[in-house]
Design an enzyme around this catalytic site. Structure first.
Site: not given
Length: 227
Positions: A43, A47, A119
């Site tokens: 993640e 991102d 993400e």
């Protein structure tokens, strides 16, 4: 993995990356697995990938926009609220692996969980060497939201607009209070009321507290003549 390939239209070469991208921390905790086996690290990477690709889309789509305008649109488009909507729409939330108890509570449908996994999958595709294919997918799913935010920016940025207004008038900031919530744990509706100078100004509803606050702020902006 076949479902993921169908959703994204991208071939997967390293399935283990995507298994981790779909695994919630509750599953690794209950099964005493290492934290590297859940989606948190992916993640973090995803991102950055998302912001890079979104920035490139905005840079090319709006050649006359200043940096500040593009930053404001990007911050809304990459928010949990919109990422969760995309994740639900493409069916990604149905693939998230959570602990049995949390699954019964509807954890995999929560806004923050869906956004995190979305993400993480981006991070997995990046490590799988599929950045160019990922750009095509993200352009397809993000541009409708980018255009919606650009056309209705005041609605999406209402909290910031309201705070700028109240601070310019009295140096006070609006206060948001949760006045109620309805529905099951995995599908709650939150009711928020916004106060200014100690008085209730407007109410708003949403699938998350942040969304409800935005709606309340938008109504307050209309009442106070900000927009």
């Amino acid at each position: 993995m076949k479902e993921l390939e169908e959703i994204y239209g991208i071939k997967i070469d390293n399935p283990d990356l995507f298994r981790r991208a779909l695994t919630h921390p509750s599953y690794t905790k209950i099964n005493e697995m290492d934290f590297t086996e859940n989606y948190e690290r992916l993640e973090f990477l995803g991102d950055a990938v998302l912001k890079l690709v979104t920035s490139e889309i905005l840079f090319n789509k709006y050649p006359d926009y200043a940096e500040g305008n593009m930053s404001k649109i990007r911050s809304i488009v990459v928010s949990d609220n919109i990422l969760s909507k995309i994740a639900h729409k493409i069916g990604l939330c149905d693939l998230i692996i959570v602990a049995k108890h949390e699954a019964k509570q509807g954890l995999a449908n929560l806004e923050s969980v869906c956004a995190c996994s979305f993400e993480a999958v981006l991070g997995a595709f990046y490590l799988d060497g599929k950045l160019e294919e990922l750009k095509l997918f993200l352009s397809k799913v993000l541009i409708p939201y980018i255009e919606e935010v650009d056309a209705n920016f005041e609605k999406y940025n209402a909290k910031a607009l309201l705070q700028e207004y109240t601070q310019s008038v009295t140096k006070e900031i609006p206060v948001y209070k949760l006045i109620g919530e309805t529905g099951p744990a995995h599908n709650k509706v939150f009711n928020i009321e916004v106060f200014y100078k100690g008085e209730a100004v407007a109410k708003g509803q949403g699938k998350s507290k942040k969304e409800a606050e935005q709606h309340a702020a938008y109504e307050a902006c209309k009442i106070l003549g900000v927009i």
